[in-house]
Design a protein around this motif. Structure first.
Motif, PDB file in Angstrom:
ATOM      1  N   THR A 110     -46.133  44.460  79.709  1.00  0.00           N
ATOM      2  CA  THR A 110     -45.793  43.307  80.543  1.00  0.00           C
ATOM      3  C   THR A 110     -44.845  43.721  81.662  1.00  0.00           C
ATOM      4  OG1 THR A 110     -46.159  41.779  78.712  1.00  0.00           O
ATOM      5  CG2 THR A 110     -44.822  40.979  80.544  1.00  0.00           C
ATOM      6  N   ILE A 111     -43.877  44.574  81.352  1.00  0.00           N
ATOM      7  CA  ILE A 111     -42.980  45.075  82.399  1.00  0.00           C
ATOM      8  C   ILE A 111     -43.809  45.790  83.463  1.00  0.00           C
ATOM      9  CG2 ILE A 111     -41.172  46.775  82.934  1.00  0.00           C
ATOM     10  CD1 ILE A 111     -40.018  44.238  81.697  1.00  0.00           C
ATOM     11  N   ALA A 112     -44.774  46.586  83.050  1.00  0.00           N
ATOM     12  CA  ALA A 112     -45.633  47.299  84.008  1.00  0.00           C
ATOM     13  C   ALA A 112     -46.376  46.306  84.901  1.00  0.00           C
ATOM     14  CB  ALA A 112     -46.624  48.194  83.258  1.00  0.00           C
ATOM     15  N   GLU A 113     -46.956  45.277  84.299  1.00  0.00           N
ATOM     16  CA  GLU A 113     -47.673  44.264  85.083  1.00  0.00           C
ATOM     17  C   GLU A 113     -46.750  43.550  86.061  1.00  0.00           C
ATOM     18  OE1 GLU A 113     -50.153  41.478  82.967  1.00  0.00           O
ATOM     19  OE2 GLU A 113     -50.558  42.997  81.429  1.00  0.00           O
ATOM     20  N   LEU A 114     -45.601  43.110  85.572  1.00  0.00           N
ATOM     21  CA  LEU A 114     -44.658  42.380  86.420  1.00  0.00           C
ATOM     22  C   LEU A 114     -44.146  43.234  87.579  1.00  0.00           C
ATOM     23  CD1 LEU A 114     -42.586  40.532  83.671  1.00  0.00           C
ATOM     24  CD2 LEU A 114     -44.321  39.554  85.178  1.00  0.00           C
TER      25      LEU A 114
ATOM     26  N   VAL B 205     -39.994  46.400  74.105  1.00  0.00           N
ATOM     27  CA  VAL B 205     -40.629  46.858  72.864  1.00  0.00           C
ATOM     28  C   VAL B 205     -42.119  47.087  73.089  1.00  0.00           C
ATOM     29  CG1 VAL B 205     -38.924  45.660  71.428  1.00  0.00           C
ATOM     30  CG2 VAL B 205     -41.040  44.491  72.060  1.00  0.00           C
ATOM     31  N   ASN B 206     -42.770  47.667  72.098  1.00  0.00           N
ATOM     32  CA  ASN B 206     -44.202  47.872  72.240  1.00  0.00           C
ATOM     33  C   ASN B 206     -44.965  46.569  71.989  1.00  0.00           C
ATOM     34  OD1 ASN B 206     -44.716  47.560  69.443  1.00  0.00           O
ATOM     35  ND2 ASN B 206     -44.514  49.741  69.064  1.00  0.00           N
TER      36      ASN B 206
ATOM     37  N   ARG C  83     -38.684  49.060  90.707  1.00  0.00           N
ATOM     38  CA  ARG C  83     -39.443  47.855  90.330  1.00  0.00           C
ATOM     39  C   ARG C  83     -39.409  47.633  88.824  1.00  0.00           C
ATOM     40  NH1 ARG C  83     -44.871  47.599  94.094  1.00  0.00           N
ATOM     41  NH2 ARG C  83     -43.775  47.170  96.046  1.00  0.00           N
ATOM     42  N   VAL C  84     -39.559  48.701  88.070  1.00  0.00           N
ATOM     43  CA  VAL C  84     -39.498  48.595  86.610  1.00  0.00           C
ATOM     44  C   VAL C  84     -38.115  48.107  86.180  1.00  0.00           C
ATOM     45  CG1 VAL C  84     -39.469  49.939  84.463  1.00  0.00           C
ATOM     46  CG2 VAL C  84     -41.328  50.252  86.124  1.00  0.00           C
ATOM     47  N   TYR C  85     -37.071  48.741  86.678  1.00  0.00           N
ATOM     48  CA  TYR C  85     -35.710  48.372  86.264  1.00  0.00           C
ATOM     49  C   TYR C  85     -35.355  46.953  86.696  1.00  0.00           C
ATOM     50  CZ  TYR C  85     -35.320  53.386  85.339  1.00  0.00           C
ATOM     51  OH  TYR C  85     -35.504  54.663  84.878  1.00  0.00           O
ATOM     52  N   GLU C  86     -35.876  46.514  87.832  1.00  0.00           N
ATOM     53  CA  GLU C  86     -35.637  45.141  88.279  1.00  0.00           C
ATOM     54  C   GLU C  86     -36.230  44.142  87.288  1.00  0.00           C
ATOM     55  OE1 GLU C  86     -33.611  42.615  90.426  1.00  0.00           O
ATOM     56  OE2 GLU C  86     -33.624  44.735  90.927  1.00  0.00           O
ATOM     57  N   GLN C  87     -37.406  44.427  86.773  1.00  0.00           N
ATOM     58  CA  GLN C  87     -38.021  43.535  85.797  1.00  0.00           C
ATOM     59  C   GLN C  87     -37.279  43.575  84.464  1.00  0.00           C
ATOM     60  OE1 GLN C  87     -40.169  41.263  86.686  1.00  0.00           O
ATOM     61  NE2 GLN C  87     -40.120  42.153  88.731  1.00  0.00           N
ATOM     62  N   VAL C  88     -36.822  44.746  84.059  1.00  0.00           N
ATOM     63  CA  VAL C  88     -36.059  44.867  82.813  1.00  0.00           C
ATOM     64  C   VAL C  88     -34.791  44.022  82.906  1.00  0.00           C
ATOM     65  CG1 VAL C  88     -34.759  46.463  81.337  1.00  0.00           C
ATOM     66  CG2 VAL C  88     -37.011  47.122  82.216  1.00  0.00           C
TER      67      VAL C  88
ATOM     68  N   VAL D  88     -33.042  55.954  81.633  1.00  0.00           N
ATOM     69  CA  VAL D  88     -31.921  55.042  81.903  1.00  0.00           C
ATOM     70  C   VAL D  88     -30.616  55.641  81.379  1.00  0.00           C
ATOM     71  CG1 VAL D  88     -30.953  52.767  81.367  1.00  0.00           C
ATOM     72  CG2 VAL D  88     -33.378  52.998  81.925  1.00  0.00           C
ATOM     73  N   GLN D  89     -29.600  55.592  82.221  1.00  0.00           N
ATOM     74  CA  GLN D  89     -28.261  56.061  81.862  1.00  0.00           C
ATOM     75  C   GLN D  89     -27.450  54.894  81.287  1.00  0.00           C
ATOM     76  OE1 GLN D  89     -27.156  59.398  82.987  1.00  0.00           O
ATOM     77  NE2 GLN D  89     -29.343  59.699  83.323  1.00  0.00           N
ATOM     78  N   ARG D  90     -26.550  55.171  80.386  1.00  0.00           N
ATOM     79  CA  ARG D  90     -25.727  54.117  79.760  1.00  0.00           C
ATOM     80  C   ARG D  90     -25.024  53.228  80.776  1.00  0.00           C
ATOM     81  NH1 ARG D  90     -24.426  54.316  74.114  1.00  0.00           N
ATOM     82  NH2 ARG D  90     -25.162  56.310  73.324  1.00  0.00           N
ATOM     83  N   GLY D  91     -24.461  53.778  81.783  1.00  0.00           N
ATOM     84  CA  GLY D  91     -23.675  53.027  82.755  1.00  0.00           C
ATOM     85  C   GLY D  91     -24.480  52.077  83.635  1.00  0.00           C
ATOM     86  N   TRP D  92     -25.803  52.122  83.536  1.00  0.00           N
ATOM     87  CA  TRP D  92     -26.641  51.256  84.372  1.00  0.00           C
ATOM     88  C   TRP D  92     -26.678  49.819  83.867  1.00  0.00           C
ATOM     89  CZ3 TRP D  92     -31.583  54.610  85.485  1.00  0.00           C
ATOM     90  CH2 TRP D  92     -31.198  55.766  86.177  1.00  0.00           C
ATOM     91  N   ASN D  93     -26.242  49.581  82.658  1.00  0.00           N
ATOM     92  CA  ASN D  93     -26.192  48.236  82.068  1.00  0.00           C
ATOM     93  C   ASN D  93     -27.537  47.521  82.097  1.00  0.00           C
ATOM     94  OD1 ASN D  93     -23.437  48.394  81.404  1.00  0.00           O
ATOM     95  ND2 ASN D  93     -22.909  47.966  83.527  1.00  0.00           N
ATOM     96  N   LEU D  94     -28.599  48.233  81.779  1.00  0.00           N
ATOM     97  CA  LEU D  94     -29.918  47.618  81.659  1.00  0.00           C
ATOM     98  C   LEU D  94     -30.150  47.248  80.200  1.00  0.00           C
ATOM     99  CD1 LEU D  94     -32.175  49.940  83.835  1.00  0.00           C
ATOM    100  CD2 LEU D  94     -31.523  47.598  84.316  1.00  0.00           C
TER     101      LEU D  94
END
Length: 121
Positions: free
Chosen positions: A29-33, A62-63, A11-16, A50-56
């Motif tokens: 905001t990512i946490a809320e979303l 940011v804070n 869920r976190v990575y989907e929002q990112v 997160v691994q480099r190859g994940w392309n996130l």
């Protein structure tokens, strides 16, 4: 305390993934979303996995003050700043992003998970 299981991370990575180029989003905001209000620290932990190859686009997270990540992330402040500047993000000083201009979603858009969350699966 929340359970940081596979569902949480996905869920976190989907929002990112949704943060557009030229914009930044806060950990909170990512946490809320993602459906985990008050889990900004856990989102930070998720970003560290997160691994480099994940392309996130982790450099766009940011804070709440809009300052760059700790020096150990992204190869240091310079690297994160360079990535953001290449996307058109502007700064108000050496380490602080112009949040009024680049925050995503903008404060005048709905930000609850029911409005912005993507379906999983």
């Amino acid at each position: 305390m929340i359970e940081m299981d596979d569902v949480f991370f996905e869920r976190v990575y989907e929002q990112v993934r949704r943060v557009p180029a030229g914009s930044v989003c806060t950990y909170g905001t990512i946490a809320e979303l993602a459906g985990y209000p008050k889990a900004s620290r856990e989102v930070g932990f998720a970003m560290s996995r997160v691994q480099r190859g994940w392309n996130l686009p982790c450099h766009r997270i940011v804070n709440a003050k809009g300052t760059l990540a700790p020096t150990y992330a992204f190869g240091g402040h310079r690297v994160q700043r360079q990535l953001l500047e290449e996307e058109g993000v502007t700064f108000v000083d050496d380490e602080t992003i112009d949040m009024a201009r680049h925050r995503w979603p903008p404060l005048d858009e709905p930000s609850g998970p029911e409005q912005l969350a993507l379906p999983l699966g």
